[in-house]
Design a protein around this motif. Structure first.
Motif, PDB file in Angstrom:
ATOM      1  N   VAL A 219      39.479  25.521  73.949  1.00 40.33           N
ATOM      2  CA  VAL A 219      39.171  24.930  72.730  1.00 40.33           C
ATOM      3  C   VAL A 219      39.326  23.588  73.039  1.00 40.33           C
ATOM      4  CG1 VAL A 219      39.914  26.848  71.322  1.00 40.33           C
ATOM      5  CG2 VAL A 219      41.567  25.136  71.869  1.00 40.33           C
ATOM      6  N   ASP A 220      38.750  22.595  72.082  1.00 38.05           N
ATOM      7  CA  ASP A 220      39.005  21.223  72.090  1.00 38.05           C
ATOM      8  C   ASP A 220      40.566  20.875  71.819  1.00 38.05           C
ATOM      9  OD1 ASP A 220      36.498  20.537  72.862  1.00 38.05           O
ATOM     10  OD2 ASP A 220      35.853  20.346  70.797  1.00 38.05           O
ATOM     11  N   ALA A 221      41.011  19.870  72.723  1.00 39.59           N
ATOM     12  CA  ALA A 221      42.349  19.621  72.431  1.00 39.59           C
ATOM     13  C   ALA A 221      42.277  18.908  71.029  1.00 39.59           C
ATOM     14  CB  ALA A 221      42.649  18.604  73.460  1.00 39.59           C
ATOM     15  N   ALA A 222      41.324  17.841  70.750  1.00 40.04           N
ATOM     16  CA  ALA A 222      41.191  17.283  69.496  1.00 40.04           C
ATOM     17  C   ALA A 222      39.815  17.176  68.850  1.00 40.04           C
ATOM     18  CB  ALA A 222      41.814  15.895  69.882  1.00 40.04           C
ATOM     19  N   THR A 223      39.745  17.196  67.572  1.00 37.45           N
ATOM     20  CA  THR A 223      38.304  16.922  66.969  1.00 37.45           C
ATOM     21  C   THR A 223      38.402  16.210  65.737  1.00 37.45           C
ATOM     22  OG1 THR A 223      37.992  19.410  67.409  1.00 37.45           O
ATOM     23  CG2 THR A 223      36.574  18.722  65.701  1.00 37.45           C
ATOM     24  N   ALA A 224      37.466  15.329  65.641  1.00 32.41           N
ATOM     25  CA  ALA A 224      37.322  14.498  64.497  1.00 32.41           C
ATOM     26  C   ALA A 224      35.903  14.654  63.819  1.00 32.41           C
ATOM     27  CB  ALA A 224      37.487  12.977  64.816  1.00 32.41           C
ATOM     28  N   ALA A 225      36.004  14.717  62.489  1.00 29.95           N
ATOM     29  CA  ALA A 225      34.899  15.082  61.549  1.00 29.95           C
ATOM     30  C   ALA A 225      34.681  14.092  60.606  1.00 29.95           C
ATOM     31  CB  ALA A 225      34.719  16.513  61.155  1.00 29.95           C
ATOM     32  N   THR A 226      33.381  13.832  60.195  1.00 32.87           N
ATOM     33  CA  THR A 226      32.976  12.949  58.932  1.00 32.87           C
ATOM     34  C   THR A 226      32.471  14.111  58.020  1.00 32.87           C
ATOM     35  OG1 THR A 226      32.650  10.999  60.256  1.00 32.87           O
ATOM     36  CG2 THR A 226      31.581  11.033  57.844  1.00 32.87           C
ATOM     37  N   LEU A 227      33.074  14.061  56.812  1.00 32.70           N
ATOM     38  CA  LEU A 227      32.450  14.696  55.685  1.00 32.70           C
ATOM     39  C   LEU A 227      31.734  13.909  54.508  1.00 32.70           C
ATOM     40  CD1 LEU A 227      34.654  16.484  57.118  1.00 32.70           C
ATOM     41  CD2 LEU A 227      35.185  17.722  55.054  1.00 32.70           C
ATOM     42  N   ILE A 228      30.769  14.404  53.969  1.00 31.65           N
ATOM     43  CA  ILE A 228      30.185  13.825  52.901  1.00 31.65           C
ATOM     44  C   ILE A 228      30.018  15.184  51.837  1.00 31.65           C
ATOM     45  CG2 ILE A 228      27.978  12.767  52.049  1.00 31.65           C
ATOM     46  CD1 ILE A 228      27.149  12.002  54.719  1.00 31.65           C
ATOM     47  N   PHE A 229      30.658  14.440  50.642  1.00 29.03           N
ATOM     48  CA  PHE A 229      31.064  15.366  49.594  1.00 29.03           C
ATOM     49  C   PHE A 229      29.825  15.452  48.729  1.00 29.03           C
ATOM     50  CE2 PHE A 229      35.118  14.913  51.286  1.00 29.03           C
ATOM     51  CZ  PHE A 229      35.845  16.137  51.041  1.00 29.03           C
ATOM     52  N   ALA A 230      29.413  16.405  47.870  1.00 28.30           N
ATOM     53  CA  ALA A 230      28.409  16.510  46.856  1.00 28.30           C
ATOM     54  C   ALA A 230      28.702  15.519  45.615  1.00 28.30           C
ATOM     55  CB  ALA A 230      28.314  17.891  46.112  1.00 28.30           C
ATOM     56  N   SER A 231      29.893  15.030  45.550  1.00 33.76           N
ATOM     57  CA  SER A 231      30.291  13.988  44.482  1.00 33.76           C
ATOM     58  C   SER A 231      29.952  12.698  44.955  1.00 33.76           C
ATOM     59  CB  SER A 231      31.830  14.251  44.194  1.00 33.76           C
ATOM     60  OG  SER A 231      32.722  13.932  45.337  1.00 33.76           O
ATOM     61  N   GLY A 232      29.577  12.536  45.991  1.00 37.61           N
ATOM     62  CA  GLY A 232      29.613  11.075  46.664  1.00 37.61           C
ATOM     63  C   GLY A 232      30.599  10.764  47.440  1.00 37.61           C
ATOM     64  N   ALA A 233      31.817  11.491  47.193  1.00 35.80           N
ATOM     65  CA  ALA A 233      33.093  10.927  48.110  1.00 35.80           C
ATOM     66  C   ALA A 233      32.453  11.212  49.737  1.00 35.80           C
ATOM     67  CB  ALA A 233      34.180  11.628  47.831  1.00 35.80           C
ATOM     68  N   VAL A 234      33.510  10.389  50.525  1.00 40.93           N
ATOM     69  CA  VAL A 234      33.116  10.727  51.943  1.00 40.93           C
ATOM     70  C   VAL A 234      34.635  10.890  52.595  1.00 40.93           C
ATOM     71  CG1 VAL A 234      31.368   9.197  52.018  1.00 40.93           C
ATOM     72  CG2 VAL A 234      33.234   8.085  52.202  1.00 40.93           C
ATOM     73  N   GLY A 235      34.497  11.263  53.682  1.00 42.40           N
ATOM     74  CA  GLY A 235      36.107  11.680  54.133  1.00 42.40           C
ATOM     75  C   GLY A 235      35.983  12.162  55.617  1.00 42.40           C
ATOM     76  N   ILE A 322      31.973  22.348  60.932  1.00 41.96           N
ATOM     77  CA  ILE A 322      32.530  21.337  61.749  1.00 41.96           C
ATOM     78  C   ILE A 322      32.530  21.841  63.294  1.00 41.96           C
ATOM     79  CG2 ILE A 322      34.732  20.129  62.540  1.00 41.96           C
ATOM     80  CD1 ILE A 322      35.287  20.405  59.355  1.00 41.96           C
ATOM     81  N   ALA A 323      32.984  23.016  63.579  1.00 38.77           N
ATOM     82  CA  ALA A 323      32.733  23.375  64.826  1.00 38.77           C
ATOM     83  C   ALA A 323      31.424  23.567  65.629  1.00 38.77           C
ATOM     84  CB  ALA A 323      33.325  24.878  65.033  1.00 38.77           C
ATOM     85  N   GLU A 324      30.331  23.965  64.616  1.00 36.05           N
ATOM     86  CA  GLU A 324      29.265  23.810  65.509  1.00 36.05           C
ATOM     87  C   GLU A 324      28.620  22.335  65.515  1.00 36.05           C
ATOM     88  OE1 GLU A 324      25.239  25.221  66.505  1.00 36.05           O
ATOM     89  OE2 GLU A 324      27.265  26.239  66.037  1.00 36.05           O
ATOM     90  N   SER A 325      29.179  21.442  64.836  1.00 37.23           N
ATOM     91  CA  SER A 325      28.659  19.915  64.970  1.00 37.23           C
ATOM     92  C   SER A 325      29.191  19.638  66.074  1.00 37.23           C
ATOM     93  CB  SER A 325      29.067  18.984  63.760  1.00 37.23           C
ATOM     94  OG  SER A 325      28.640  17.661  64.013  1.00 37.23           O
ATOM     95  N   ALA A 326      30.615  19.778  66.616  1.00 35.01           N
ATOM     96  CA  ALA A 326      31.282  19.589  67.616  1.00 35.01           C
ATOM     97  C   ALA A 326      30.731  19.823  68.968  1.00 35.01           C
ATOM     98  CB  ALA A 326      32.782  19.963  67.570  1.00 35.01           C
ATOM     99  N   ARG A 327      30.183  21.181  68.725  1.00 31.34           N
ATOM    100  CA  ARG A 327      29.495  21.813  69.918  1.00 31.34           C
ATOM    101  C   ARG A 327      28.086  21.179  70.388  1.00 31.34           C
ATOM    102  NH1 ARG A 327      31.526  26.873  67.847  1.00 31.34           N
ATOM    103  NH2 ARG A 327      29.463  27.096  66.761  1.00 31.34           N
ATOM    104  N   THR A 328      27.269  21.016  69.212  1.00 32.27           N
ATOM    105  CA  THR A 328      25.848  20.602  69.496  1.00 32.27           C
ATOM    106  C   THR A 328      25.821  18.972  69.436  1.00 32.27           C
ATOM    107  OG1 THR A 328      25.269  20.642  66.980  1.00 32.27           O
ATOM    108  CG2 THR A 328      25.227  22.449  68.357  1.00 32.27           C
ATOM    109  N   GLY A 329      26.650  18.135  68.734  1.00 31.39           N
ATOM    110  CA  GLY A 329      26.715  16.885  68.600  1.00 31.39           C
ATOM    111  C   GLY A 329      25.558  16.506  67.390  1.00 31.39           C
ATOM    112  N   GLN A 330      25.246  17.407  66.552  1.00 29.89           N
ATOM    113  CA  GLN A 330      24.329  17.059  65.533  1.00 29.89           C
ATOM    114  C   GLN A 330      24.976  17.315  64.131  1.00 29.89           C
ATOM    115  OE1 GLN A 330      21.144  20.206  65.679  1.00 29.89           O
ATOM    116  NE2 GLN A 330      20.396  19.232  67.392  1.00 29.89           N
ATOM    117  N   VAL A 331      24.456  16.340  63.216  1.00 35.58           N
ATOM    118  CA  VAL A 331      24.715  16.784  61.917  1.00 35.58           C
ATOM    119  C   VAL A 331      24.366  18.092  61.379  1.00 35.58           C
ATOM    120  CG1 VAL A 331      24.653  15.624  59.519  1.00 35.58           C
ATOM    121  CG2 VAL A 331      24.524  14.340  61.378  1.00 35.58           C
ATOM    122  N   VAL A 332      25.503  18.589  60.507  1.00 37.74           N
ATOM    123  CA  VAL A 332      25.085  20.019  60.060  1.00 37.74           C
ATOM    124  C   VAL A 332      25.087  19.716  58.707  1.00 37.74           C
ATOM    125  CG1 VAL A 332      25.684  22.364  59.877  1.00 37.74           C
ATOM    126  CG2 VAL A 332      26.172  20.929  62.170  1.00 37.74           C
TER     127      VAL A 332
END
Length: 535
Positions: A219-235, A322-332
């Motif tokens: 498994v990855d020792a560390a993972t970071a993800a960007t999230l876009i919410f339907a409300s317009g918030a980001v995180g 998030i796990a899929e994006s970390a594996r493929t390097g693509q936006v999901v």
């Protein structure tokens, strides 16, 4: 006569105990068993685990029988069954429970990927089974307080963290057994973000590509993800397992004039007054509340299941993305479900699921089945169908980003109800970088003036006897050596005596001679260098 409601073709009196079976006997199962055994209206009827000694030990503690498999446990016809197994072991146990007609409680995460959970969600929707999943953070009082503070403030930014150690179980460090740290651990934080901020529409993640320093880990020792919410918030959500302790786990939320941190242990609030308030949390009370709500729903005397299986699947979709994006390097991207079964819990962590009608089971006439539209039959027979199960679509090279979507909504976006969330706007292209300015030409270095030539040295010749050698330029002349002498004759006396050593010459005008003439520093045998051990 006690009031009753229909379940599995029989009537359950409100005065009866809720009979519960346990599939799994690990640490989490033991925690649930301790809580359940403390309820006066619960009887644990049996335990099973693939590790027979573990099942026997827990069963002995509870005063219940141990069974070699789920079939033996289900032969007792329990009212409900807890499935507390590792992520990779989900599937067969839930299928057996659903076929038996018992209510189902599943501990998170509900799988290592989407394959098993989507199939189970379809079966649950078809049968109308009462379900709950162990996202106990939804029952924290501090989460209720955070929801109230955010009720009239749009959220702009979210930052979720789970910085922890590797748990002491061998399967956890294998991605095909645990799903990875985000799926297995950070699911609590992702679920909390969905509950307080809303649905997630897209994620982009990256992992270290290297595992923690544990044998057999992938498994990855560390993972970071960007999230876009339907409300317009980001995180963002970040997870790591390289520590020897749990450093931090929770969610930071920034809204208009408000900053919050929500974790199991506390809520930290800072508003426009500039004052910071800390409200302590009570995770133990939340762990009791999640079990109490499930038992009350099974008995027909409560309506506070905040995370049914369909709602847990929506959180699982995000962690798998998030796990899929970390594996493929693509936006999901994640399409909104055609009808959200969790609109009520997501909007308010304290609300009851929208799938359960608001009518009270107490309204059912004594000695009869509940009429259509009342609470009890709605739980077991009349619940609205769960939205079509999501699938993961991986694009070919150069195609559009991967999508985790509900087939119904993905196939016909135009047919979505008016209340459906609008599509996420396309991300603007990155602006081209301006060319680097050319460097000005470097001016040539000026030529150095020629060095003055020293006068040619005169050829060397021995000085005549008794004369003084001419001095070299820039150096004082060496005084002549006195003639030897003897006792009988001063001259012969000087010749027989050894000549005294010539002292080294030193002048203030030649500092280089200090370094050249000084003795070399002794090497210290304990350090191997020219300095002392103190250096």
């Amino acid at each position: 006569m006690a009031q009753t409601f229909e379940m599995k073709g029989r009537f359950m009196a409100f005065s009866e105990k809720c009979r519960i079976g346990m599939i799994g006997a690990g640490n989490v199962a033991q925690r649930h068993a301790r809580v359940l055994s403390g309820f006066a209206d619960v009887e644990i009827v049996g335990v099973t685990d693939v590790v027979a000694p573990a099942a026997e030990a827990l069963a002995t503690t509870l005063g219940a029988p141990a069974f070699p498999d789920a079939a033996g446990l289900l032969s007792l016809e329990p009212d409900a069954v807890y499935v507390c197994v590792p992520p990779f072991a989900h599937g067969h146990a839930e299928e057996a429970v659903l076929a038996s007609g018992a209510a189902l409680f599943v501990e998170k995460p509900i799988g290592v990927d989407l394959t098993v959970p989507t199939a189970l969600a379809a079966d649950i929707a078809r049968r109308g089974t009462l379900t709950a999943v162990g996202h106990h953070w939804r029952y924290l009082d501090v989460v209720r307080s955070a929801a109230e503070l955010l009720a009239d403030r749009p959220v702009r930014l979210v930052n979720g963290v789970w910085w922890d150690k590797v748990p002491p179980v061998a399967w956890w460090v294998r991605s095909d057994r645990s799903g990875g740290p985000v799926v297995e651990q950070a699911a609590h934080v992702v679920d909390l973000a969905r509950a307080l901020v809303g649905d997630v529409r897209a994620v982009y993640a990256a992992g270290t590509g290297t595992p923690p320093p544990v044998p057999d880990a992938d498994v990855d020792a560390a993972t970071a993800a960007t999230l876009i919410f339907a409300s317009g918030a980001v995180g963002t959500v970040s997870s790591t397992c390289v520590l020897g302790w749990k450093q931090r786990a929770g969610l930071e939320i920034l809204a208009e004039g408000l900053a919050l941190f929500v974790g199991e242990d506390e809520l930290v609030v800072r508003d426009s007054t500039g004052q910071e308030r800390r409200i302590p949390g009570d995770p133990d009370a939340a762990r009791v509340a999640v079990d109490r709500a499930f038992v009350d729903a099974v008995r027909g005397i409560g309506d506070d299941i905040r995370v049914p299986y369909a709602e847990a699947l929506e959180t699982h979709r995000v962690t798998c993305a998030i796990a899929e994006s970390a594996r493929t390097g693509q936006v999901v991207t994640l399409a909104a479900p055609a009808a959200s079964p969790a609109a009520s819990p997501a909007a308010s962590p304290t609300a009851s699921p929208a799938a359960v009608p608001a009518a009270s089971p107490a309204a059912v006439p004594a000695g009869s089945a509940a009429p259509a539209g009342s609470a009890a039959p709605a739980v077991y027979a009349g619940r609205p169908a769960t939205p079509a199960t999501p699938t993961l679509t991986q694009p070919a090279s150069g195609a559009s980003p991967a999508t985790i979507a509900s087939p119904a909504s993905a196939a016909s976006p135009a047919s979505s109800p008016a209340s459906a969330l609008p599509p996420m706007p396309a991300m603007p292209p990155m602006p081209a970088m301006p060319p680097m300015p050319s460097m000005p030409p470097v001016a040539p270095m000026p030529s150095a003036p020629p060095a003055p030539q020293a006068p040619p040295a005169a050829p060397w010749a021995p000085a005549p006897a008794g004369s003084t050698a001419p001095p070299e330029p820039g150096r004082p002349a060496t005084p002549p050596i006195p003639a030897p002498r003897t006792a009988a004759s001063p001259a012969s006396d000087a010749q027989s005596a050894p000549a005294p050593p010539i002292p080294a010459t030193r002048t203030e005008a030649s500092p280089a001679s200090d370094a050249q003439g000084a003795p070399a520093a002794a090497t210290n045998p304990s350090t191997g260098d020219g300095g002392s051990a103190d250096e």
